[in-house]
Design a protein around this motif. Structure first.
Motif, mmCIF file in Angstrom:
data_model
loop_
_atom_site.group_PDB
_atom_site.id
_atom_site.type_symbol
_atom_site.label_atom_id
_atom_site.label_comp_id
_atom_site.label_asym_id
_atom_site.label_seq_id
_atom_site.Cartn_x
_atom_site.Cartn_y
_atom_site.Cartn_z
ATOM 1 N N GLY A 89 -5.040 -13.311 -5.871
ATOM 2 C CA GLY A 89 -4.333 -14.314 -6.666
ATOM 3 C C GLY A 89 -2.902 -14.433 -6.167
ATOM 4 O O GLY A 89 -2.544 -13.889 -5.129
ATOM 5 N N ALA A 90 -2.068 -15.134 -6.913
ATOM 6 C CA ALA A 90 -0.681 -15.358 -6.476
ATOM 7 C C ALA A 90 0.226 -14.164 -6.796
ATOM 8 O O ALA A 90 1.284 -14.013 -6.199
ATOM 9 C CB ALA A 90 -0.140 -16.611 -7.148
ATOM 10 N N ALA A 91 -0.185 -13.290 -7.741
ATOM 11 C CA ALA A 91 0.681 -12.157 -8.139
ATOM 12 C C ALA A 91 0.691 -11.071 -7.064
ATOM 13 O O ALA A 91 -0.267 -10.926 -6.315
ATOM 14 C CB ALA A 91 0.185 -11.568 -9.456
ATOM 15 N N GLN A 92 1.787 -10.313 -7.009
ATOM 16 C CA GLN A 92 1.877 -9.192 -6.068
ATOM 17 C C GLN A 92 0.801 -8.149 -6.408
ATOM 18 O O GLN A 92 0.614 -7.790 -7.564
ATOM 19 C CB GLN A 92 3.265 -8.543 -6.156
ATOM 20 N N SER A 93 0.085 -7.674 -5.377
ATOM 21 C CA SER A 93 -0.959 -6.668 -5.596
ATOM 22 C C SER A 93 -0.612 -5.355 -4.901
ATOM 23 O O SER A 93 0.185 -5.337 -3.956
ATOM 24 C CB SER A 93 -2.306 -7.186 -5.091
ATOM 25 N N TYR A 94 -1.255 -4.285 -5.380
ATOM 26 C CA TYR A 94 -0.929 -2.938 -4.900
ATOM 27 C C TYR A 94 -2.210 -2.151 -4.630
ATOM 28 O O TYR A 94 -3.196 -2.287 -5.353
ATOM 29 C CB TYR A 94 -0.103 -2.179 -5.954
ATOM 30 N N CYS A 95 -2.144 -1.318 -3.590
ATOM 31 C CA CYS A 95 -3.235 -0.381 -3.314
ATOM 32 C C CYS A 95 -2.618 1.013 -3.232
ATOM 33 O O CYS A 95 -1.651 1.217 -2.494
ATOM 34 C CB CYS A 95 -3.934 -0.743 -1.996
ATOM 35 N N ILE A 96 -3.150 1.957 -4.024
ATOM 36 C CA ILE A 96 -2.606 3.321 -4.027
ATOM 37 C C ILE A 96 -3.697 4.274 -3.534
ATOM 38 O O ILE A 96 -4.780 4.355 -4.134
ATOM 39 C CB ILE A 96 -2.122 3.725 -5.434
ATOM 40 N N THR A 127 0.838 -1.198 0.000
ATOM 41 C CA THR A 127 0.000 0.000 0.000
ATOM 42 C C THR A 127 0.875 1.252 0.000
ATOM 43 O O THR A 127 1.836 1.324 0.762
ATOM 44 C CB THR A 127 -0.915 0.015 1.239
ATOM 45 N N SER A 128 0.549 2.207 -0.869
ATOM 46 C CA SER A 128 1.323 3.456 -0.910
ATOM 47 C C SER A 128 0.373 4.643 -0.980
ATOM 48 O O SER A 128 -0.809 4.502 -1.298
ATOM 49 C CB SER A 128 2.275 3.458 -2.106
ATOM 50 N N HIS A 129 0.922 5.817 -0.684
ATOM 51 C CA HIS A 129 0.130 7.050 -0.655
ATOM 52 C C HIS A 129 0.654 8.008 -1.727
ATOM 53 O O HIS A 129 1.857 8.172 -1.878
ATOM 54 C CB HIS A 129 0.245 7.677 0.747
ATOM 55 N N ALA A 130 -0.249 8.609 -2.483
ATOM 56 C CA ALA A 130 0.141 9.618 -3.479
ATOM 57 C C ALA A 130 -0.806 10.802 -3.364
ATOM 58 O O ALA A 130 -1.983 10.627 -3.047
ATOM 59 C CB ALA A 130 0.052 9.025 -4.888
ATOM 60 N N THR A 131 -0.287 11.996 -3.595
ATOM 61 C CA THR A 131 -1.163 13.169 -3.596
ATOM 62 C C THR A 131 -1.729 13.352 -5.005
ATOM 63 O O THR A 131 -1.201 12.801 -5.976
ATOM 64 C CB THR A 131 -0.387 14.434 -3.164
ATOM 65 N N SER A 132 -2.806 14.140 -5.107
ATOM 66 C CA SER A 132 -3.513 14.245 -6.399
ATOM 67 C C SER A 132 -2.630 14.812 -7.515
ATOM 68 O O SER A 132 -2.853 14.527 -8.685
ATOM 69 C CB SER A 132 -4.778 15.097 -6.239
ATOM 70 N N ASP A 133 -1.592 15.589 -7.144
ATOM 71 C CA ASP A 133 -0.723 16.114 -8.204
ATOM 72 C C ASP A 133 0.287 15.069 -8.706
ATOM 73 O O ASP A 133 1.052 15.323 -9.629
ATOM 74 C CB ASP A 133 0.002 17.391 -7.749
ATOM 75 N N GLN A 134 0.273 13.887 -8.076
ATOM 76 C CA GLN A 134 1.159 12.796 -8.540
ATOM 77 C C GLN A 134 0.380 11.731 -9.315
ATOM 78 O O GLN A 134 0.878 10.632 -9.547
ATOM 79 C CB GLN A 134 1.837 12.125 -7.325
ATOM 80 N N VAL A 135 -0.845 12.078 -9.703
ATOM 81 C CA VAL A 135 -1.725 11.065 -10.287
ATOM 82 C C VAL A 135 -1.202 10.530 -11.629
ATOM 83 O O VAL A 135 -1.459 9.371 -11.984
ATOM 84 C CB VAL A 135 -3.172 11.620 -10.398
ATOM 85 N N GLU A 136 -0.421 11.348 -12.364
ATOM 86 C CA GLU A 136 0.126 10.867 -13.644
ATOM 87 C C GLU A 136 1.048 9.664 -13.410
ATOM 88 O O GLU A 136 1.044 8.704 -14.189
ATOM 89 C CB GLU A 136 0.898 11.998 -14.361
ATOM 90 N N ARG A 137 1.842 9.743 -12.340
ATOM 91 C CA ARG A 137 2.729 8.617 -12.007
ATOM 92 C C ARG A 137 1.915 7.375 -11.661
ATOM 93 O O ARG A 137 2.282 6.245 -11.998
ATOM 94 C CB ARG A 137 3.631 8.997 -10.827
ATOM 95 N N VAL A 138 0.791 7.600 -10.977
ATOM 96 C CA VAL A 138 -0.096 6.486 -10.608
ATOM 97 C C VAL A 138 -0.622 5.821 -11.881
ATOM 98 O O VAL A 138 -0.616 4.588 -12.011
ATOM 99 C CB VAL A 138 -1.271 6.984 -9.727
ATOM 100 N N TYR A 139 -1.074 6.643 -12.848
ATOM 101 C CA TYR A 139 -1.604 6.092 -14.101
ATOM 102 C C TYR A 139 -0.520 5.342 -14.886
ATOM 103 O O TYR A 139 -0.801 4.315 -15.514
ATOM 104 C CB TYR A 139 -2.194 7.215 -14.968
ATOM 105 N N ARG A 143 -9.390 -2.248 -0.269
ATOM 106 C CA ARG A 143 -8.068 -2.825 -0.548
ATOM 107 C C ARG A 143 -8.171 -4.352 -0.693
ATOM 108 O O ARG A 143 -7.463 -4.961 -1.503
ATOM 109 C CB ARG A 143 -7.096 -2.467 0.574
ATOM 110 N N GLY A 144 -9.087 -4.949 0.056
ATOM 111 C CA GLY A 144 -9.253 -6.408 0.016
ATOM 112 C C GLY A 144 -9.833 -6.945 -1.279
ATOM 113 O O GLY A 144 -9.946 -8.157 -1.470
ATOM 114 N N VAL A 171 -4.337 -4.122 -8.922
ATOM 115 C CA VAL A 171 -4.151 -2.721 -8.512
ATOM 116 C C VAL A 171 -5.489 -2.123 -8.079
ATOM 117 O O VAL A 171 -6.485 -2.237 -8.797
ATOM 118 C CB VAL A 171 -3.561 -1.852 -9.654
ATOM 119 N N MET A 172 -5.496 -1.500 -6.905
ATOM 120 C CA MET A 172 -6.665 -0.767 -6.413
ATOM 121 C C MET A 172 -6.233 0.688 -6.210
ATOM 122 O O MET A 172 -5.374 0.974 -5.367
ATOM 123 C CB MET A 172 -7.143 -1.373 -5.089
ATOM 124 N N VAL A 173 -6.776 1.592 -7.034
ATOM 125 C CA VAL A 173 -6.503 3.022 -6.857
ATOM 126 C C VAL A 173 -7.741 3.636 -6.197
ATOM 127 O O VAL A 173 -8.847 3.518 -6.732
ATOM 128 C CB VAL A 173 -6.222 3.718 -8.212
#
Length: 699
Positions: free
Chosen positions: A589-596, A461-473, A583-584, A565-567
Motif C-alpha cells: 500500500g502507500a504507507a511505510q512498511s517494515y520487516c523485522i 528492514t531491521s535486525h533484532a535478536t531474540s532478547d529484544q523481542v519486547e521492543r519488537v512487540y 518481506r514482499g 509489518v512483517m516480523v
C-alpha cells in the motif's frame, strides 16, 4: 577399458568401495574421469628432512617415529604431535591443534608424505610444520604409483565416503592407464579456432597436470585442459537448448488476433494505470501470442511488481478468441489468492473463474471437471490437481505456470498436453541472475518487470535478536494502534510442517492471551483445511484480524495493502530468497512498511543473509548473493529446479566461458559446416546428454 566399463572392473575396487562410489553417482569409468580434482598442490619440491630450510613450502616423505595427544586443560585445545624421520635421520615435528581425531590415524613405522610450510621452533630447537597436509603412503599403491602423490603437481579430490583423495588418485590413474584414447566429438573447426587441446589430452591433464603447468591457472580452473572440458560441457548444453528452441519455433500453434475489442476489454479490466514496465511486457506477450507458433515466455518480476495483472491481460486475449486459460500454482494458498484476484478483475467482464485443488471433495471435483470439459469456465486455477488425467479442457489456449521453479518438467508438460500446443507463460518472483537464466531458460523468451507500481515505498528492514523481542512487540502494537496490520512468521524447522505448526500455535496462544490480549490475533498454517485457510485469509484481508501468526504458507500470494509489518522469527533458519519473498507480503500500500528479522544463534552464512536483507530490497542483487552463498545446486532448494547436472563446469565461476559456449553453439546449430556434422552432433546429444537436457525444457 572404455567409458561404459563399470568401476568394479578397476583393480582395488571391490563391492564395498563400489557402493561408496555409487553413492556419489560414480558407477562407470566415464563417471570417475568426470570427477575432477577441486584443487591442486605443487609437491615437486621434495626434500629429505635434513635439507629443509625454515620459511619454505616443501614435501617430505618420512616415517612416523612417535605420535601423541597432549591436552591443554584450560583451553581444551588438544594438541596432536607426531615426530617424523627419514634416511637422513634428522627429525621433523608435525603439530595439529584440535587434532584429537588424528590419534587413530598415525601409527609408529607408517610412511607418510607431508606437505606444508617449514618453521623453526626456537623454544624446542626443532624444525616443525604446523597443520601440514598429509597422506599415508602405504595401502593401495603398486610399484610406481607412489610417484602419483609427491614430486609433482598433485590433484586433490573430494573424498567419497571412506575413500581418501589418495585412493581416488590411484583409481583414476588406473582407469587412465587402461583406457584407449577417447574419441573427440567437438567440431574440428571449433577446436582449431579456440585452440583447444583434444579431449584425451584434456582429460589426462585435468587429472595429472604436466610438470610445467601453472598452479595458479589450475586452481582457478583456467588451464587449457580445464577450459576445454568446461567449454565442452557448456557447448553441448547450449546446443541442446538451441535445438529445442528451433524445434519449438517450428511447431504449429495458435495465432491470437488482437483487435480493438480486446484492447477495450483489457482497459475495462485494469484496476489501475499500468507502469511502463508492465506496458512493455504485455506488448512483448501480445506480439508473441499473435504468432502462429506456441509462445514460450518467462515473466520475471520482483515481489509486488504486478505480474498477476499482466497474466490476467494475457488471459483476456485468449478468452476473447474463444479459448480457455489454465493457471497452475504450487500451493493451495497461492491458488486461492489467484482465484480471488482473477474472479475480482475478470468477473466484471463476465468471465467465469473456477478453482480446483486437492482438498476438494470427489463430488466437488467431478462437478468442476464437467464444467471445464464443456467449456463453461473461462479460467481454471489450481494446484497439482489440475494435472490429473481426467481434467480435460474444452479448448485450452493459454497455460500460465506461477512460481514455476517449484514444478518438475513432466508436470509442466502434463498441463501443456491438455491443449493443442497452447501458449505458455511461466512466472517467477525469484529473480534469476543472468548467467543462470541463460542456462535454465535458454529456450524461453524472457520478459522482466523491473519497476514497482507508483506510490510504493521501499520496505525498511531491521535486525533484532531474540532478547529484544519486547521492543519488537511494542513497535508492532504502535502500528496496530495507527490502524495497520501485521504478520508474525515462524520457520518450518527441519522440513517439518508439524513442528512449525506447533510453534505457531504455541505463539498464537502466547500472543493472543498475554502479549496482545486486546488485539484480534489470527492463525494460519499448512495443516488447516482449505475452508479454514480461506476464512483466516478473509478475516485478515477484511481487517477483522489485526495480527496473523503463520508458518511460511503465506510466502507467496498474500496481498493485503493495509499490512505494514512483517516480523520473521528465527530468521536465521530461512534462505535469502524465502526471506525476500516473505518481506514482499508487506509494502503493498502507500504507507511505510517494515520487516523485522528476529534471530537466535547465527553462523557466518546466516549473518551474511541478514546483512544482505537489511541493506537491499533489490531482488536481483539478493538473488546474486543467494547464488554465491548457496551455490547453483541448492539455489532453488528443489531437485526439479532445472539446474543441469554439470561435472566440471560451474555456472558461478565460469560465466565467461558459458557466454563463449552459448555464442558458438547458437552459431553452430544455425550455420553448421555441413549437414552431416550437424546430424552427428544431434545424435551425440541424444545419446549422451538427453537426460540432462530433459531438465532444461519447460515443455
Amino acid at each position: 577399458m572404455d567409458l561404459s566399463t563399470p568401476l568394479t572392473y578397476v583393480k582395488g575396487i571391490g563391492p564395498s568401495r563400489a557402493a561408496m562410489l555409487e553413492g556419489k553417482g560414480l558407477v562407470t569409468a566415464e563417471d570417475l574421469l568426470g570427477y575432477v580434482p577441486f584443487r591442486y598442490e605443487d609437491r615437486s619440491n621434495v626434500k629429505t628432512v635434513a635439507q629443509l630450510a625454515p620459511g619454505e613450502m616443501a614435501t617430505v616423505i618420512a616415517d612416523v617415529r612417535s605420535a601423541k595427544l597432549s591436552g591443554f586443560k584450560r583451553r581444551n585445545l588438544g594438541l596432536f604431535e607426531a615426530r617424523f624421520s627419514d634416511a637422513s635421520r634428522a627429525i621433523l615435528v608435525g603439530k595439529w591443534f584440535h587434532g584429537g581425531y588424528l590419534a587413530g590415524v598415525f601409527a609408529e613405522g607408517m610412511k607418510v608424505a607431508l606437505f606444508g610450510k617449514v618453521e623453526y621452533d626456537n623454544y624446542a630447537g626443532e624444525l616443525t610444520m604446523l597443520h601440514p597436509e598429509f597422506e599415508i603412503l602405504s595401502g593401495d599403491d603398486e610399484d610406481g604409483e607412489a610417484a602419483l602423490h609427491t614430486g609433482r603437481i598433485v590433484p586433490i579430490y573430494e573424498g567419497v565416503g571412506k575413500l581418501t583423495t589418495r585412493i581416488l588418485r590411484v583409481f583414476t590413474h588406473r582407469v587412465l592407464e587402461a583406457m584407449a584414447p577417447l574419441e573427440d566429438h567437438l567440431p574440428q573447426r571449433l577446436r582449431q579456432t579456440l585452440k583447444l587441446p583434444d579431449l584425451w589430452t584434456a582429460v589426462r591433464h585435468a587429472h595429472f597436470p604436466p610438470p610445467d603447468s601453472d598452479l595458479r591457472l589450475l586452481n582457478a580452473f583456467r588451464s587449457p585442459a580445464q577450459f576445454r572440458l568446461i567449454f565442452e560441457e557448456f557447448f553441448w548444453l547450449e546446443c541442446g537448448i538451441a535445438l529445442k528452441r528451433s524445434k519449438a519455433r517450428a511447431m504449429a500453434g495458435i495465432a491470437f488476433p488482437i483487435g480493438d475489442r480486446i484492447r477495450e476489454r483489457v482497459k475495462a479490466m485494469l484496476p489501475f494505470k499500468p507502469t511502463n514496465a508492465q506496458k512493455r511486457v504485455i506488448k512483448e506477450i501480445a506480439d508473441d501470442m499473435r504468432e502462429p507458433r506456441p509462445m514460450n515466455r518467462l515473466l520475471q518480476g520482483d515481489v509486488g511488481s504486478g505480474k498477476t495483472i499482466v497474466a490476467a491481460e494475457a488471459a483476456v486475449i485468449a478468452i476473447e478468441n474463444g479459448y480457455q486459460v489454465a493457471v497452475l500454482a504450487p500451493t493451495e494458498i497461492l491458488a486461492a489468492q489467484h482465484a480471488i484476484y482473477f474472479k475480482q478483475i475478470l468477473g466484471k467482464l463476465g468471465y467465469v473463474t473456477a478453482l480446483l485443488t486437492g482438498s476438494f471433495t470427489s463430488r466437488e471435483k467431478s462437478q468442476l471437471k464437467k464444467l471445464v470439459a464443456e467449456g463453461l469456465t473461462h479460467v481454471v486455477i489450481g494446484t497439482h490437481a489440475l494435472l490429473e488425467k481426467d481434467v480435460e479442457f474444452h479448448k485450452l489456449g493459454l497455460a500460465i505456470v506461477d512460481e514455476q521453479h517449484r514444478f518438475g518438467v513432466m508436470q509442466r508438460l502434463g498441463l501443456v498436453r491438455k491443449g493443442p500446443n497452447p501458449d505458455v507463460l511461466v512466472m517467477t518472483a525469484t529473480p534469476i541472475p543472468r548467467t543462470l537464466a541463460m542456462t535454465l531458460y535458454g529456450d524461453l523468451d524472457v520478459s522482466v518487470i523491473d519497476e514497482l507500481p507508483p506510490g510504493r515505498r521501499p520496505i525498511k528492514t531491521s535486525h533484532a535478536t531474540s532478547d529484544q523481542v519486547e521492543r519488537v512487540y511494542s513497535f508492532l502494537k504502535r502500528q496496530i494502534d495507527e490502524g495497520r496490520q501485521a504478520y508474525i512468521v515462524y520457520p518450518v524447522i527441519e522440513e517439518s510442517e508439524t513442528q512449525a505448526m506447533k510453534a505457531a500455535e504455541i505463539m498464537y496462544e502466547h500472543l493472543s492471551r498475554e502479549v496482545f490480549p486486546e488485539i484480534p490475533v489470527g492463525l494460519m498454517h499448512g495443516r488447516l483445511s482449505a475452508e479454514d485457510k480461506e476464512a483466516a485469509m478473509r478475516r485478515f484481508r477484511e481487517g477483522a484480524v489485526k495480527i496473523l501468526v503463520s508458518t511460511t504458507v503465506i510466502e507467496v500470494g498474500m496481498d493485503v495493502p493495509n499490512a505494514t509489518v512483517m516480523v520473521i522469527e528465527q530468521a536465521e533458519r530461512f534462505g535469502l530468497a524465502q526471506l525476500h519473498q516473505l518481506r514482499g507480503r508487506v509494502g503493498r500500500g502507500a504507507a511505510q512498511s517494515y520487516c523485522i528479522l528476529v534471530t537466535e544463534k547465527m553462523n557466518d552464512t546466516a549473518r551474511a543473509r541478514i546483512r544482505t536483507l537489511v541493506e537491499s530490497t533489490d531482488g536481483f542483487y539478493i538473488s546474486e548473493i543467494d547464488l554465491k552463498l548457496r551455490g547453483p545446486g541448492e539455489f532453488f532448494g528443489t531437485k526439479q529446479s532445472g539446474i543441469p547436472s554439470l561435472k566440471i563446469a560451474n555456472i558461478l565461476r565460469d560465466g565467461d566461458i558459458l557466454e563463449i559456449a552459448r555464442r558458438e553453439a547458437v552459431d553452430f546449430i544455425a550455420h553448421p559446416d555441413d549437414q552431416e556434422e550437424l546430424r552427428r552432433a544431434v545424435a551425440y546429444i541424444r545419446d549422451h546428454w538427453q537426460r540432462r537436457y530433459g531438465l532444461v525444457t519447460v515443455g
